[in-house]
Write a protein that holds these residues in place. Structure first.
Motif, short mmCIF file in Angstrom:
data_model
loop_
_atom_site.label_atom_id
_atom_site.label_comp_id
_atom_site.label_asym_id
_atom_site.label_seq_id
_atom_site.Cartn_x
_atom_site.Cartn_y
_atom_site.Cartn_z
N ASP A 78 2.25 6.15 2.30
CA ASP A 78 3.01 7.38 2.54
C ASP A 78 2.69 8.44 1.49
O ASP A 78 2.54 9.60 1.81
N LEU A 79 2.55 8.01 0.23
CA LEU A 79 2.31 9.00 -0.81
C LEU A 79 0.90 9.58 -0.74
O LEU A 79 0.68 10.76 -0.92
N SER A 80 -0.10 8.70 -0.48
CA SER A 80 -1.47 9.23 -0.44
C SER A 80 -1.61 10.15 0.77
O SER A 80 -2.37 11.09 0.76
N ASN A 125 -2.87 13.88 0.52
CA ASN A 125 -3.96 14.34 1.38
C ASN A 125 -3.59 15.64 2.08
O ASN A 125 -4.39 16.55 2.21
N LEU A 178 10.31 2.87 6.34
CA LEU A 178 11.14 1.80 6.90
C LEU A 178 12.61 2.03 6.54
O LEU A 178 13.51 1.73 7.31
N PHE A 179 12.81 2.64 5.35
CA PHE A 179 14.18 2.89 4.91
C PHE A 179 14.94 3.76 5.90
O PHE A 179 16.12 3.56 6.13
N MET A 207 0.84 -1.19 0.00
CA MET A 207 0.00 0.00 0.00
C MET A 207 0.87 1.24 0.00
O MET A 207 1.85 1.35 0.73
N ARG A 208 0.48 2.17 -0.87
CA ARG A 208 1.31 3.37 -1.02
C ARG A 208 0.84 4.43 -0.03
O ARG A 208 0.47 5.54 -0.39
N ASP A 242 -3.68 18.52 -0.28
CA ASP A 242 -5.08 18.92 -0.47
C ASP A 242 -5.56 19.76 0.72
O ASP A 242 -6.23 20.78 0.54
N LEU A 293 15.95 1.56 8.74
CA LEU A 293 17.04 0.69 8.32
C LEU A 293 18.32 1.49 8.28
O LEU A 293 19.36 1.05 8.73
N SER A 314 -22.07 33.30 -8.99
CA SER A 314 -22.27 31.86 -8.76
C SER A 314 -22.06 31.48 -7.29
O SER A 314 -22.39 30.37 -6.90
N ASP A 315 -21.52 32.41 -6.48
CA ASP A 315 -21.39 32.12 -5.05
C ASP A 315 -22.76 31.89 -4.43
O ASP A 315 -22.93 31.05 -3.56
#
Lengths: 435, 296
Positions: B4-6, B10, B287-288, B1-2, B13, B291, B39-40
């Motif tokens: 860290d990137l999502s 987030n 994890l890197f 699962m990625r 955003d 390590l 349009s507000d």
């Protein structure tokens, strides 16, 4: 010696695994990359009479981990979001000409026009009053011209971006058809390229996709083919009766092209702008007609029909001295000025005054844009969520790759130890012979 | 699962949407308005358009009423002098009609009356901002002129109307022929009649009666001016109230909620700094990294 060969293949496979993991890590930030895994299998065993002994491992193939169904749902949502985005962005350019506080634009010019007549009625022979009427009328006409010109320039820029989108979409269709040629022996790289093309295409237009094996069949929602096997059909736009038509291979698909930047642009060109233009023209022509009737001669140059009225409305008088405040030659006669000022409250367009009609135009325009932006941001949330799901499946996890690397390193070390063990055994065996 | 990137996307955003929130809060706080683009809030923007047109209409009625009021006020003060002169004419007429008056005294009264006649004519031809007040719509020329020895009305019987409120019109005066009387029976004819009777030595007993009629006419017609000015004042008060209502409505529709905007402002700042801090933490969450530190 099978043990030596076994150690050799194990070393090679472990190296390949490290390579795959390395490639995953290297493509961490590549959005079109689907995480890859190796598919391993056991080598054919050596048969010793009635039993068999394993001879090691082999690398069958490298698989890209992807969720095709999810990708298609993402593509559909992308079309929806891109369509709303294109529509909202184009119409927002127009929106600026209708300020919320009515401080400028057609609404304000209308108010000033009525008020100028009202002022003239207090001093019907006065030069200041007449000058004010003439300049308010000229400002009103130029307010119509400005908004009309704004609509036209938006029309031009949207038409240009439509043409660009269509040619990019065609390039993608041709790319997908080309990729279909190698579908039989699709590599992870081919599939990544397919997903990438599909995702980009869905940003341009809403499509229906059927995946047969690794072949993508693309059509419009109603089934007009866009890519069929290795053949693709080019999208084309052509103006027809003031509207932009989108065709593919002779079929008109304008109505079903609702999404993507192409669908959004078509909605702007065929509905948003013409609808607004028509309301402006109706207002301008009704206003000119009512004013001329009340004025009993041409105050505005008579317009030929409604179409183009907003762009062409002109004050017929050239100097303030020509402004007539009354119907007689009496200097205190203000009957015409009063009647013109009273047009403010007169129903001109159906049961609506010019001002209430204009307020409705503002309402409709604002509503269209806010519907589109609401739709866009709602769709974007769904899209974000689905993209996260997709990342969970396809994305590269550094933690997992770190663990994998350690595992492969150990496996490599073990295989190397196997090799050295076998080597020592062989040395011992050779040593036996030397004694 | 990625993950860290999502997580980073987030956070990006979150920072972006906090920035947008902050932007709109700053607009509200600095402009005092809630709606930047139609349009507000399309419904409110459309109502604001209508309200501002209503406001423009009221402003122009008020402007028309104010300029009419100064015209009526000028006419009213001219008429006040006219009433005084007519009153004096009546008393002079009574004095001249006195049977004991000598011819010399009658001649003196006649001269006085001639003076009153001429002053009254001057008043009937009063102007306001270049317009004759009592000429009706023909306000470019004098209301009365001497034609063949008698003062005749030159103006128009039509009188212009002015909008002083929504659907409310007011005449901008009375025609001279209404105020001073029609040709042949106007106040000037009445005075001239008395003068020629006094000069001719005839008994002017009936003449004062026609003078009295002229005075009554003038007094009763003048009432219009007071009434009209009152009506304008009433409309102006109504207009002030209407504008007040419009401003309140505009405020309800478009007024920024300062408390809410200020709260959103500080909230968005909080989100921004929290997200930025989280970003700094997350950047080292792999994890890197562990390590790396354990190996070293």
């Amino acid at each position: 010696m099978p043990a030596l060969a076994m150690a050799n293949t194990a070393l090679a496979v472990d190296q390949a695994m490290i390579g795959i993991s390395g490639n995953n890590i290297a493509n961490l930030d590549n959005p079109d990359y689907a995480r890859r895994e190796a598919s391993l299998s056991e080598l054919p065993p050596a048969v010793f009479g009635t039993f068999t002994i394993g001879t090691g491992v082999q690398l069958d193939r490298v698989i890209g981990i992807r969720d095709n169904a999810l990708n298609l749902r993402i593509a559909a949502e992308q079309s929806d979001v891109a369509g709303s985005h294109a529509f909202a962005t184009a119409m927002q350019a127009v929106e600026a000409q209708f300020p919320a506080d009515n401080s400028s634009g057609i609404g304000a010019a209308l108010d000033k026009f009525w008020s100028a007549w009202q002022t003239l009625s207090s001093d019907p022979s006065g030069v200041p009053g007449k000058t004010q009427v003439l300049s308010a009328a000229q400002s009103l006409a130029s307010a119509f011209h400005e908004v009309s010109a704004g609509l036209l320039s938006t029309n031009n820029s949207v038409s240009q971006s439509l043409a660009a989108s269509v040619s990019q979409a065609n390039a993608l269709l041709s790319q997908i058809a080309t990729l279909n040629q190698s579908a039989g022996s699709a590599t992870p790289e081919t599939l990544d390229a397919q997903d990438h093309a599909l995702s980009r295409l869905s940003g341009f237009i809403n499509i229906s996709v059927v995946r047969a094996g690794n072949t993508l069949q693309i059509s419009t929602p109603s089934g007009v083919p866009l890519v069929s096997g290795t053949k693709w059909f080019s999208l084309q736009t052509s103006p027809a009766a003031g509207q932009q038509q989108l065709t593919v291979d002779g079929s008109d698909i304008t109505a079903e092209a609702s999404g993507g930047s192409i669908g959004g642009a078509l909605r702007v060109l065929n509905q948003g702008l013409p609808g607004l233009q028509q309301r402006l023209d109706t207002l301008a022509s009704s206003l000119a007609a009512a004013a001329n009737t009340t004025y009993r001669s041409s105050f505005f140059t008579p317009l030929s029909g409604t179409a183009g009225a907003a762009a062409n409305i002109q004050v017929a008088l050239s100097s303030a001295s020509q402004v007539q405040a009354g119907s007689t030659i009496l200097s205190g006669d203000n009957s015409t000025a009063l009647a013109m000022a009273a047009l403010r409250a007169q129903n001109m367009i159906g049961a609506q005054t010019a001002t209430s009609y204009h307020s409705d135009t503002v309402l409709q325009l604002g509503q269209q844009i806010s519907d589109a932006t609401t739709n866009e941001s709602a769709g974007q949330q769904v899209l974000d969520h689905m993209n996260q799901q997709r990342q969970a499946v396809e994305g590269v996890s550094l933690d997992k790759e770190a663990a994998n690397l350690m595992q492969y390193e150990r496996a490599y070390q073990a295989a190397a130890r196997l090799l050295s063990t076998v080597d020592q055994m062989m040395q011992s065996a050779i040593g036996l012979g030397a004694r | 699962m990625r993950a860290d990137l999502s997580l980073t996307s987030n956070l990006v955003d979150a920072i972006q949407s906090a920035k947008q929130d902050q932007d709109s809060a700053i607009f509200q706080l600095s402009s005092g308005k809630r709606i930047r683009n139609i349009s507000d809030d399309a419904a409110a923007a459309s109502q604001l358009n209508t309200l501002s047109s209503e406001q423009a209409a009221i402003d122009s009625y008020v402007g028309g009423g104010a300029s009419l009021r100064s015209r009526l006020s000028a006419a009213d003060s001219a008429l006040s002098s006219a009433v005084q002169l007519a009153t004096r004419a009546v008393s002079l007429g009574v004095e001249g009609a006195n049977g004991t008056a000598s011819p010399a005294e009658r001649a003196a009264v006649a001269n006085d009356l001639q003076g009153v006649h001429d002053q009254l004519l001057g008043i009937a031809n009063s102007q306001f901002q270049g317009h004759y007040l009592f000429s009706g719509e023909a306000d470019g020329s004098a209301a009365f002129a001497v034609v063949n020895g008698s003062v005749t009305y030159q103006g128009s019987s039509a009188v212009a109307q002015i909008d002083i409120g929504e659907g409310i019109q007011m005449s901008n005066g009375r025609a001279g022929s209404v105020l001073f009387g029609s040709d042949g029976t106007n106040v000037f004819d009445a005075i001239s009649g008395v003068i020629s009777a006094l000069r001719g030595g005839t008994d002017p007993a009936v003449a004062p009666a026609s003078l009295g009629t002229s005075l009554d006419r003038l007094t009763s017609q003048r009432v219009f001016y007071g009434t009209a000015m009152d009506a304008i004042d009433t409309q102006s008060a109504i207009a002030t109230a209407s504008k007040q209502r419009i401003v309140e409505q505009q405020n309800t529709l478009d007024g920024a909620d300062f408390t809410a905007a200020a709260a959103r402002m500080s909230q968005s700042e909080l989100v921004q700094s929290a997200a930025s801090a989280a970003f700094a933490k997350v950047a080292n969450l792999s994890l890197f990294d562990y390590l790396g530190t354990t190996n070293a």
